[in-house]
Design an enzyme around this catalytic site. Structure first.
Site, PDB file in Angstrom:
ATOM      1  N   TYR A 199      48.926  35.925  39.768  1.00  0.00           N
ATOM      2  CA  TYR A 199      49.207  37.360  39.774  1.00  0.00           C
ATOM      3  C   TYR A 199      49.496  37.857  38.361  1.00  0.00           C
ATOM      4  CZ  TYR A 199      51.332  41.778  41.344  1.00  0.00           C
ATOM      5  OH  TYR A 199      51.628  43.104  41.549  1.00  0.00           O
ATOM      6  N   LYS A 236      47.309  40.561  36.124  1.00  0.00           N
ATOM      7  CA  LYS A 236      47.877  41.802  35.613  1.00  0.00           C
ATOM      8  C   LYS A 236      47.815  41.851  34.089  1.00  0.00           C
ATOM      9  CE  LYS A 236      49.102  43.937  39.428  1.00  0.00           C
ATOM     10  NZ  LYS A 236      48.304  45.108  39.875  1.00  0.00           N
ATOM     11  N   SER A 290      44.983  53.608  50.613  1.00  0.00           N
ATOM     12  CA  SER A 290      45.312  53.766  52.031  1.00  0.00           C
ATOM     13  C   SER A 290      46.738  53.365  52.372  1.00  0.00           C
ATOM     14  CB  SER A 290      44.346  52.946  52.896  1.00  0.00           C
ATOM     15  OG  SER A 290      44.488  51.556  52.644  1.00  0.00           O
ATOM     16  N   ARG A 291      47.378  52.560  51.514  1.00  0.00           N
ATOM     17  CA  ARG A 291      48.701  52.035  51.848  1.00  0.00           C
ATOM     18  C   ARG A 291      49.561  51.914  50.597  1.00  0.00           C
ATOM     19  NH1 ARG A 291      47.803  46.691  55.396  1.00  0.00           N
ATOM     20  NH2 ARG A 291      50.025  47.021  55.745  1.00  0.00           N
ATOM     21  N   GLY A 323      42.520  51.509  46.524  1.00  0.00           N
ATOM     22  CA  GLY A 323      43.684  51.012  47.240  1.00  0.00           C
ATOM     23  C   GLY A 323      44.594  52.133  47.679  1.00  0.00           C
TER      24      GLY A 323
END
Length: 256
Positions: free
Chosen positions: A159, A163, A17-18, A15
């Site tokens: 979510y 996590k 790239s951003r 992850g």
């Protein structure tokens, strides 16, 4: 030249790239690491990160893989190891957000999607990369969690569940790899000024972007990706910290 905290090491940032992952990739490169930048869809963004890292004098390449797919993960790891020769640092920053529904209104596929990306994806990459880390001078695994992992909010069960599972993985792995000298830690940010953070801030407060909450945030600003990257840079260099969860939220939430 000042020695960086990751000189001569190789990092794979899932992850990368951003958002937070991008900041971590750039920071590790600034600390002397060569970086493999994983992305799922946005090849252009990944190549921009690679270009910045190369401009700073470090080696970098982009690798496409959806981390929830074990076959794509295996192919990516094979390609990364083939190009870089090994990986010393794994940062799992890939993630997707919940849709904000209450448990009774949640599509049954959503928890599976969230778990697959956040927890199962991290498990796949650890399974593939940790064995070769045992032969490296030092190995580090940093898993990006969230304050929501320990403090769930209404409307975010998938979510928070994902996590929490990610953090359970980190705890087990830290104990398993202690005899091999591999450090495994969790970084758990609060609200961060990223695309995902902007959407969360808008949903909960109506602001356009998270940075509009700077005045309400600790130390005068909402957490920035670079604040999280600072902690990752510390963890991959400090000699005596493993099995820990570091919260990066300034001590309070601007969403309250």
């Amino acid at each position: 030249m000042t020695q960086g905290r990751a000189d001569g090491r190789v990092a794979l940032v899932a992850g990368g790239s951003r958002g937070i992952g991008r900041a971590i990739a750039l920071r590790l490169a600034a600390e002397g690491a060569d970086v493999a930048v994983n992305y799922r869809r946005d090849a252009e963004a990944a190549e921009q990160v690679v270009t910045e890292i190369r401009a700073a004098g470090r080696k970098a390449s982009a690798f496409a893989a959806s981390v929830d797919d074990p076959e794509q993960d295996a192919a990516m790891v094979e390609a990364v190891l083939g190009e870089f020769g090994g990986v010393d640092i794994l940062v799992h920053s890939a993630g997707i957000a919940s849709r904000g529904q209450r448990v009774t209104d949640t599509d049954p596929g959503e928890p599976l999607r969230l778990m697959a990306t956040h927890a199962f994806g991290a498990h796949h990459l650890c399974r593939l990369l940790v064995p070769q880390m045992r032969e490296r001078t030092r190995g580090d695994v940093v898993l990006l969690s969230s304050v929501a992992g320990a403090n769930p909010m209404a409307g975010g069960a998938p979510y928070s569940m994902a996590k929490a599972a990610l953090e359970a993985l980190a705890g087990s792995l830290a104990q398993e790899e202690l005899p091999h000298g591999i450090h495994v830690n969790v970084v758990a940010p609060g609200l961060v000024a990223t695309d995902m953070g902007d959407r969360l801030a808008h949903a909960l407060t109506g602001v356009g972007v998270a940075a509009e909450l700077d005045a309400k945030a600790p130390f005068g600003h909402v957490c920035r990706p670079e604040d999280v990257a600072d902690v990752v840079a510390f963890l991959v260099s400090t000699p005596y910290v493993t099995g820990q969860r570091i919260t990066v939220d300034g001590g309070a939430s601007p969403l309250r």
